[in-house]
Design a protein around this motif. Structure first.
Motif, PDB file in Angstrom:
ATOM      1  N   LYS A 316       0.816  -1.219   0.000  1.00 43.42           N
ATOM      2  CA  LYS A 316       0.000   0.000   0.000  1.00 43.42           C
ATOM      3  C   LYS A 316       0.847   1.266   0.000  1.00 43.42           C
ATOM      4  N   GLY A 317       2.178   1.088  -0.023  1.00 42.76           N
ATOM      5  CA  GLY A 317       3.050   2.247  -0.159  1.00 42.76           C
ATOM      6  C   GLY A 317       3.821   2.648   1.068  1.00 42.76           C
ATOM      7  N   THR A 318       3.727   1.875   2.177  1.00 39.69           N
ATOM      8  CA  THR A 318       4.489   2.191   3.382  1.00 39.69           C
ATOM      9  C   THR A 318       5.832   1.469   3.332  1.00 39.69           C
ATOM     10  N   THR A 319       6.892   2.178   3.632  1.00 39.74           N
ATOM     11  CA  THR A 319       8.218   1.566   3.691  1.00 39.74           C
ATOM     12  C   THR A 319       8.714   1.559   5.128  1.00 39.74           C
ATOM     13  N   PHE A 320       9.612   0.623   5.433  1.00 36.11           N
ATOM     14  CA  PHE A 320      10.179   0.520   6.779  1.00 36.11           C
ATOM     15  C   PHE A 320      11.689   0.581   6.665  1.00 36.11           C
ATOM     16  N   ASN A 321      12.273   1.624   7.239  1.00 35.65           N
ATOM     17  CA  ASN A 321      13.713   1.823   7.181  1.00 35.65           C
ATOM     18  C   ASN A 321      14.279   1.883   8.589  1.00 35.65           C
ATOM     19  N   HIS A 322      14.781   0.731   9.047  1.00 33.78           N
ATOM     20  CA  HIS A 322      15.338   0.637  10.420  1.00 33.78           C
ATOM     21  C   HIS A 322      14.358   1.190  11.448  1.00 33.78           C
ATOM     22  N   GLY A 323      13.099   0.753  11.341  1.00 31.39           N
ATOM     23  CA  GLY A 323      12.139   1.107  12.366  1.00 31.39           C
ATOM     24  C   GLY A 323      11.393   2.392  12.134  1.00 31.39           C
ATOM     25  N   GLU A 324      11.617   3.071  11.027  1.00 33.20           N
ATOM     26  CA  GLU A 324      10.912   4.323  10.778  1.00 33.20           C
ATOM     27  C   GLU A 324       9.972   4.154   9.582  1.00 33.20           C
ATOM     28  N   ALA A 326       7.334   5.004   6.727  1.00 34.45           N
ATOM     29  CA  ALA A 326       7.044   6.242   5.997  1.00 34.45           C
ATOM     30  C   ALA A 326       6.337   5.902   4.703  1.00 34.45           C
ATOM     31  N   ARG A 327       5.562   6.842   4.200  1.00 36.45           N
ATOM     32  CA  ARG A 327       4.915   6.648   2.924  1.00 36.45           C
ATOM     33  C   ARG A 327       5.901   6.897   1.800  1.00 36.45           C
ATOM     34  N   ARG A 328       5.831   6.061   0.765  1.00 36.23           N
ATOM     35  CA  ARG A 328       6.672   6.292  -0.392  1.00 36.23           C
ATOM     36  C   ARG A 328       6.173   7.502  -1.166  1.00 36.23           C
ATOM     37  N   ALA A 329       7.117   8.226  -1.705  1.00 37.01           N
ATOM     38  CA  ALA A 329       6.761   9.411  -2.476  1.00 37.01           C
ATOM     39  C   ALA A 329       6.028   8.987  -3.748  1.00 37.01           C
ATOM     40  N   GLY A 330       5.059   9.807  -4.159  1.00 36.46           N
ATOM     41  CA  GLY A 330       4.322   9.538  -5.375  1.00 36.46           C
ATOM     42  C   GLY A 330       3.133   8.651  -5.142  1.00 36.46           C
TER      43      GLY A 330
END
Length: 330
Positions: A316-324, A326-330
């Protein structure tokens, strides 16, 4: 050989792979790493020490101005977990048969397993998918260790009176203190905060392996299908409830789902309850093995369920970067 990259491609791999590897070793050859010295100290007996260090590193990332957010998240997790577990425990009591069981489950096992959570598992999962406020939410979750909240539920249902000694303030403070010390260090010195931040992610596979060395797959067989069902209920009902409660509050729903487990200390709860009230003595044995089976089942199943939820959010567009998250751009 890209070990780290491979683990990171597996959802929850930094936690799931070491835990399952250790559980397999502990089941097949339990004495393989129990040889004393540094080997046993690191790979078998280190979970509590490493989790404490993880909490200290996490505490250092907390700004005192935002600590209230962590407390709110911890209180929400604790309340959601208890309410859901208590409701199903009440249903189990209401519809129990003449043998004192509900669909083969002991009602006190239902409450003990579903209101309790595995703190180490929560810390590992949230360490990978949650932010610093989410990790600090653990400061309140120590309240569901042991028989205290099970006793509260039973007292509310009128099944027994409240008994002193089921909750230790000292034990609660002992869990909270590493977070507080870390928070003091981080707020006094920004360089110390940056230094300790490195430990938050690095420690996860090491204490996950040590946690796995406390898991024996044979407990699933001993507890029978009832204990496995109880484990599934704990993961999919309490975990899903936490997911949607956190989602409704605009918090990271993965953190809410990470509470869907049963801790090893819950295995002693039925006996503690029976000691306080003899009316439960007839089901204490079956309740104990069912909670034990739930502990092992949730330790395996919850990380897989979390991985599924993470993949679902990523689609659905959510990314996980070392516990943070965030929504992907676009």
């Amino acid at each position: 050989m890209k070990i780290k990259a491979t683990l990171e491609r597996i959802p929850g791999g930094m936690m799931v792979v070491p835990l399952l590897l250790a559980a397999t070793i502990n089941t097949v050859a339990p004495d393989l790493l129990r040889i004393g010295g540094f080997t046993q100290a690191l790979f078998v007996d280190s979970a509590n020490a490493l989790i404490a260090l993880f909490l200290l590193c996490t505490g250092a990332q907390i700004n005192v101005k935002t600590f209230g957010v962590s407390l709110a998240k911890g209180a929400t997790l604790l309340t959601t977990k208890w309410i859901v577990g208590a409701i199903f425990g009440l249903l189990a009591f209401m519809f129990a048969g003449d043998n004192g069981l509900w669909m083969g489950l002991a009602p006190i096992a239902v409450i003990a397993a579903m209101t309790n959570s595995n703190g180490g598992l929560f810390v590992a999962l949230v360490g990978q998918y949650g932010n610093k406020d989410d990790r600090a939410a653990y400061s309140l979750l120590a309240l569901n260790d042991g028989p205290f909240l099970t006793m509260v539920a039973l007292s509310i249902f009128g099944m027994m009176g409240f008994v002193n000694g089921m909750f230790s303030m000292v034990s609660f403070i002992a869990v909270l203190l590493p977070i507080i010390i870390g928070m003091i260090l981080g707020n006094l010195d920004e360089e110390m905060r940056s230094f300790l931040d490195k430990g938050s992610y690095m420690l996860i596979p090491f204490f996950a392996f040590s946690l796995g060395m406390g898991i024996n797959f044979s407990a699933i067989i001993t507890g029978g299908i009832g204990g496995v069902v109880l484990g599934f209920m704990t993961v999919f009902i309490t975990g899903t409830a936490g997911y949607f409660v956190f989602k409704s509050l605009k918090w990271n729903p993965i953190v809410g789902a990470a509470e869907g487990s049963t801790a090893g200390n819950a295995v002693a709860t039925p006996a503690a309850i029976a000691t306080a009230s003899a009316s439960f003595s007839s089901v204490v044995d079956i309740a104990t093995v069912q909670v034990a089976a739930s502990t092992v089942t949730t330790s395996i199943l919850l990380p897989l369920y979390i991985a599924f939820l993470v993949k679902r959010l990523e689609r659905k567009g959510t990314t996980f970067n070392h516990g943070e998250p965030a929504r992907r751009a676009g």
